[in-house]
Design an enzyme around this catalytic site. Structure first.
Site, PDB file in Angstrom:
ATOM      1  N   ARG A 203       2.856  -7.445 -18.582  1.00  0.00           N
ATOM      2  CA  ARG A 203       2.826  -6.990 -19.978  1.00  0.00           C
ATOM      3  C   ARG A 203       4.195  -6.652 -20.556  1.00  0.00           C
ATOM      4  O   ARG A 203       4.273  -6.054 -21.627  1.00  0.00           O
ATOM      5  CB  ARG A 203       1.906  -5.765 -20.099  1.00  0.00           C
ATOM      6  CG  ARG A 203       0.471  -6.029 -19.663  1.00  0.00           C
ATOM      7  CD  ARG A 203      -0.219  -7.070 -20.510  1.00  0.00           C
ATOM      8  NE  ARG A 203      -1.642  -7.197 -20.159  1.00  0.00           N
ATOM      9  CZ  ARG A 203      -2.498  -8.013 -20.754  1.00  0.00           C
ATOM     10  NH1 ARG A 203      -2.083  -8.779 -21.749  1.00  0.00           N
ATOM     11  NH2 ARG A 203      -3.750  -8.085 -20.375  1.00  0.00           N
TER      12      ARG A 203
ATOM     13  N   GLY B 203     -16.234   6.733 -30.321  1.00  0.00           N
ATOM     14  CA  GLY B 203     -16.666   6.487 -31.701  1.00  0.00           C
ATOM     15  C   GLY B 203     -18.128   6.830 -31.901  1.00  0.00           C
ATOM     16  O   GLY B 203     -18.666   6.698 -32.996  1.00  0.00           O
TER      17      GLY B 203
ATOM     18  N   GLU C 279      -6.785  -5.231 -24.455  1.00  0.00           N
ATOM     19  CA  GLU C 279      -5.980  -5.948 -23.453  1.00  0.00           C
ATOM     20  C   GLU C 279      -5.723  -5.059 -22.235  1.00  0.00           C
ATOM     21  O   GLU C 279      -5.759  -5.500 -21.095  1.00  0.00           O
ATOM     22  CB  GLU C 279      -4.637  -6.377 -24.064  1.00  0.00           C
ATOM     23  CG  GLU C 279      -4.780  -7.436 -25.139  1.00  0.00           C
ATOM     24  CD  GLU C 279      -3.421  -7.969 -25.648  1.00  0.00           C
ATOM     25  OE1 GLU C 279      -3.442  -8.967 -26.355  1.00  0.00           O
ATOM     26  OE2 GLU C 279      -2.363  -7.372 -25.325  1.00  0.00           O
TER      27      GLU C 279
ATOM     28  N   SER D 255       0.793  -1.240   0.000  1.00  0.00           N
ATOM     29  CA  SER D 255       0.000   0.000   0.000  1.00  0.00           C
ATOM     30  C   SER D 255       0.827   1.295   0.000  1.00  0.00           C
ATOM     31  O   SER D 255       0.384   2.289  -0.582  1.00  0.00           O
ATOM     32  CB  SER D 255      -1.040  -0.005   1.128  1.00  0.00           C
ATOM     33  OG  SER D 255      -0.429  -0.314   2.353  1.00  0.00           O
TER      34      SER D 255
ATOM     35  N   GLU E 149     -11.223   8.099 -26.387  1.00  0.00           N
ATOM     36  CA  GLU E 149     -11.983   8.852 -27.390  1.00  0.00           C
ATOM     37  C   GLU E 149     -13.210   8.045 -27.805  1.00  0.00           C
ATOM     38  O   GLU E 149     -13.205   6.806 -27.755  1.00  0.00           O
ATOM     39  CB  GLU E 149     -11.112   9.184 -28.602  1.00  0.00           C
ATOM     40  CG  GLU E 149     -10.718   8.002 -29.447  1.00  0.00           C
ATOM     41  CD  GLU E 149      -9.934   8.420 -30.702  1.00  0.00           C
ATOM     42  OE1 GLU E 149      -8.704   8.393 -30.633  1.00  0.00           O
ATOM     43  OE2 GLU E 149     -10.552   8.748 -31.724  1.00  0.00           O
TER      44      GLU E 149
ATOM     45  N   ASN F 156      -1.176   4.261 -10.292  1.00  0.00           N
ATOM     46  CA  ASN F 156      -0.149   4.548  -9.294  1.00  0.00           C
ATOM     47  C   ASN F 156       0.979   3.532  -9.468  1.00  0.00           C
ATOM     48  O   ASN F 156       0.867   2.605 -10.286  1.00  0.00           O
ATOM     49  CB  ASN F 156      -0.736   4.561  -7.878  1.00  0.00           C
ATOM     50  CG  ASN F 156      -1.380   3.237  -7.519  1.00  0.00           C
ATOM     51  OD1 ASN F 156      -0.728   2.185  -7.566  1.00  0.00           O
ATOM     52  ND2 ASN F 156      -2.657   3.272  -7.163  1.00  0.00           N
ATOM     53  N   ALA F 157       2.047   3.687  -8.700  1.00  0.00           N
ATOM     54  CA  ALA F 157       3.220   2.821  -8.929  1.00  0.00           C
ATOM     55  C   ALA F 157       2.880   1.350  -8.703  1.00  0.00           C
ATOM     56  O   ALA F 157       3.384   0.472  -9.408  1.00  0.00           O
ATOM     57  CB  ALA F 157       4.361   3.254  -8.014  1.00  0.00           C
TER      58      ALA F 157
HETATM   59  C1  LIG Z   1       0.136 -12.972 -21.436  1.00  0.00           C
HETATM   60  C2  LIG Z   1      -1.316 -12.767 -21.105  1.00  0.00           C
HETATM   61  C3  LIG Z   1      -2.278 -13.526 -21.740  1.00  0.00           C
HETATM   62  C4  LIG Z   1      -3.634 -13.344 -21.452  1.00  0.00           C
HETATM   63  N1  LIG Z   1      -4.574 -14.081 -22.115  1.00  0.00           N
HETATM   64  C5  LIG Z   1      -5.887 -13.905 -21.839  1.00  0.00           C
HETATM   65  C6  LIG Z   1      -6.887 -14.665 -22.517  1.00  0.00           C
HETATM   66  O1  LIG Z   1      -6.603 -15.495 -23.341  1.00  0.00           O
HETATM   67  N2  LIG Z   1      -8.186 -14.425 -22.225  1.00  0.00           N
HETATM   68  C7  LIG Z   1      -8.565 -13.506 -21.276  1.00  0.00           C
HETATM   69  O2  LIG Z   1      -9.756 -13.329 -21.040  1.00  0.00           O
HETATM   70  N3  LIG Z   1      -7.630 -12.772 -20.628  1.00  0.00           N
HETATM   71  C8  LIG Z   1      -6.320 -12.940 -20.876  1.00  0.00           C
HETATM   72  N4  LIG Z   1      -5.386 -12.196 -20.216  1.00  0.00           N
HETATM   73  C9  LIG Z   1      -5.831 -11.173 -19.253  1.00  0.00           C
HETATM   74  C10 LIG Z   1      -5.627 -11.655 -17.796  1.00  0.00           C
HETATM   75  O3  LIG Z   1      -6.425 -12.783 -17.513  1.00  0.00           O
HETATM   76  C11 LIG Z   1      -5.973 -10.519 -16.818  1.00  0.00           C
HETATM   77  O4  LIG Z   1      -7.321 -10.151 -16.989  1.00  0.00           O
HETATM   78  C12 LIG Z   1      -5.110  -9.289 -17.022  1.00  0.00           C
HETATM   79  O5  LIG Z   1      -3.754  -9.652 -17.139  1.00  0.00           O
HETATM   80  C13 LIG Z   1      -5.283  -8.321 -15.859  1.00  0.00           C
HETATM   81  O6  LIG Z   1      -4.668  -8.896 -14.737  1.00  0.00           O
HETATM   82  P1  LIG Z   1      -5.289  -8.782 -13.286  1.00  0.00           P
HETATM   83  O7  LIG Z   1      -6.690  -9.308 -13.233  1.00  0.00           O
HETATM   84  O8  LIG Z   1      -4.298  -9.399 -12.345  1.00  0.00           O
HETATM   85  O9  LIG Z   1      -5.271  -7.193 -13.078  1.00  0.00           O
HETATM   86  P2  LIG Z   1      -6.287  -6.262 -12.319  1.00  0.00           P
HETATM   87  O10 LIG Z   1      -7.657  -6.375 -12.884  1.00  0.00           O
HETATM   88  O11 LIG Z   1      -5.682  -4.903 -12.318  1.00  0.00           O
HETATM   89  O12 LIG Z   1      -6.337  -6.854 -10.860  1.00  0.00           O
HETATM   90  C14 LIG Z   1      -5.208  -6.717  -9.986  1.00  0.00           C
HETATM   91  C15 LIG Z   1      -5.294  -7.764  -8.885  1.00  0.00           C
HETATM   92  O13 LIG Z   1      -6.436  -7.497  -8.060  1.00  0.00           O
HETATM   93  C16 LIG Z   1      -7.023  -8.746  -7.663  1.00  0.00           C
HETATM   94  N5  LIG Z   1      -8.378  -8.828  -8.232  1.00  0.00           N
HETATM   95  C17 LIG Z   1      -8.921  -8.008  -9.162  1.00  0.00           C
HETATM   96  N6  LIG Z   1     -10.188  -8.349  -9.422  1.00  0.00           N
HETATM   97  C18 LIG Z   1     -10.456  -9.415  -8.662  1.00  0.00           C
HETATM   98  C19 LIG Z   1     -11.590 -10.249  -8.510  1.00  0.00           C
HETATM   99  N7  LIG Z   1     -12.716 -10.060  -9.186  1.00  0.00           N
HETATM  100  N8  LIG Z   1     -11.523 -11.271  -7.638  1.00  0.00           N
HETATM  101  C20 LIG Z   1     -10.398 -11.503  -6.926  1.00  0.00           C
HETATM  102  N9  LIG Z   1      -9.265 -10.766  -7.044  1.00  0.00           N
HETATM  103  C21 LIG Z   1      -9.309  -9.736  -7.888  1.00  0.00           C
HETATM  104  C22 LIG Z   1      -6.117  -9.849  -8.200  1.00  0.00           C
HETATM  105  O14 LIG Z   1      -5.147 -10.158  -7.214  1.00  0.00           O
HETATM  106  C23 LIG Z   1      -5.457  -9.191  -9.375  1.00  0.00           C
HETATM  107  O15 LIG Z   1      -4.210  -9.775  -9.748  1.00  0.00           O
HETATM  108  C24 LIG Z   1      -4.030 -12.374 -20.486  1.00  0.00           C
HETATM  109  C25 LIG Z   1      -3.045 -11.625 -19.838  1.00  0.00           C
HETATM  110  C26 LIG Z   1      -1.706 -11.811 -20.133  1.00  0.00           C
HETATM  111  C27 LIG Z   1      -0.677 -10.968 -19.423  1.00  0.00           C
END
Ligand SMILES: Cc1cc2nc3c(=O)[nH]c(=O)nc-3n(C[C@H](O)[C@H](O)[C@H](O)COP(=O)(O)OP(=O)(O)OC[C@H]3O[C@@H](n4cnc5c(N)ncnc54)[C@H](O)[C@@H]3O)c2cc1C
Length: 246
Positions: free
Chosen positions: A200, A104, A89, A69, A102, A189-190
């Site tokens: 990514r 559409g 993505e 945090s 923006e 944020n960081a």
């Molecule tokens: C290489 C790569 C391939 C991918 N391929 C696919 C694909 O084929 N299909 C697809 O649909 N997506 C794909 N994704 C997207 C991936 O599943 C994630 O949605 C995306 O990377 C965002 O990550 P995140 O949910 O950790 O991030 P954020 O949404 O920013 O969440 C950050 C963190 O908060 C927590 N969090 C957030 N929301 C919740 C929740 N609802 N419940 C519990 N904890 C939560 C988790 O700890 C999470 O890591 C891909 C991502 C990458 C990097």
């Protein structure tokens, strides 16, 4: 993008993405300030930078032990221009991010489209989750450029035909492809940026390898370069601890 004599817009093709840091309030002192309330209570900002070795050590400890945090008390706003498939993505990152893109519906979309240049490896090998990309042949490069440009031009022509006949922008845009450029403000944020970069970007120091699509990685690399200048101690600790967000 150019205007023809009749005033019709002609497609423009790009291979890059752009990222501009438009606003920020982010420094290593913000991390120290937030963390030290645990042990010292409120303190003057002037005190924070007085012992650089201690500051560095504290930031590294917070990163290593995943005390996340204190890395949230800062803000960076980027203006990003990239193809729609990158934004699709990007917006999967829900936590600690704010977006405005923006529209559409409210404006006519401009004919600027993505065509990979020769540095973009075109051929995918391996299995899902562990792909490796290799350069395409000259023939593949030529094919990709030509077919994309033709297809983009046909799609944009269809869009303009519908607009010319009075069809609403929000209906006509259905024919436009995900290679169309869009633009948005993204504020983070960081901590949320580190989570994004861990997923990514590919990096030799990453403890957990990721296999991002190259085009979103290009955006990530540009954001990373801006952030590294603002918060050098935090950035160094992120790399030293395997590029895992705390
Ligand atoms: C290489 C790569 C391939 C991918 N391929 C696919 C694909 O084929 N299909 C697809 O649909 N997506 C794909 N994704 C997207 C991936 O599943 C994630 O949605 C995306 O990377 C965002 O990550 P995140 O949910 O950790 O991030 P954020 O949404 O920013 O969440 C950050 C963190 O908060 C927590 N969090 C957030 N929301 C919740 C929740 N609802 N419940 C519990 N904890 C939560 C988790 O700890 C999470 O890591 C891909 C991502 C990458 C990097």
């Amino acid at each position: 993008m150019t205007d023809t004599p009749a005033g019709e817009l002609q497609p423009a093709f790009r291979s890059d993405v752009t990222v501009e840091l438009v606003k920020h309030s982010a420094s290593d002192a913000d991390v120290l300030f937030a963390a030290r309330v645990s042990t010292v209570g409120e303190q003057s900002l002037d005190e924070l930078g007085k012992d650089p070795e201690r500051s560095k050590g504290l930031i590294n400890y917070l990163m290593r032990d995943r005390h996340g945090s204190p890395f949230e008390h800062n803000s960076m706003t980027f203006f990003i221009s990239a193809p729609i498939f990158v934004f699709r993505e990007f917006m999967r990152h829900r936590v600690g991010w704010s977006y405005n893109e923006e529209s559409g519906r409210y404006r006519e979309l401009q004919p600027v489209f993505y065509v990979p240049d020769e540095s973009r490896k075109l051929v995918q090998e391996g299995r899902p989750g562990k792909y490796r990309f290799v350069a395409g042949t000259e023939a593949q490069q030529e094919l990709v450029g030509r077919v994309m440009e033709e297809s983009y031009a046909a799609a944009y022509d269809a869009y303009q035909k519908m607009l010319a006949e009075g069809v609403a922008r929000e209906v006509a845009r259905s024919v436009l492809p995900v290679g169309l450029y869009s633009s948005m403000y993204a504020t983070c944020n960081a901590r949320s940026l580190m989570h994004f970069l861990g997923l990514r970007t590919q990096h030799e120091l990453a403890k957990v390898p990721s296999f991002p699509q190259r085009e979103i990685e290009m955006v990530g690399e540009k954001m990373e370069a801006e952030w590294a200048k603002l918060m050098p101690l935090t950035y160094a600790a992120f790399n030293a601890n395997g590029r895992v967000a705390p």
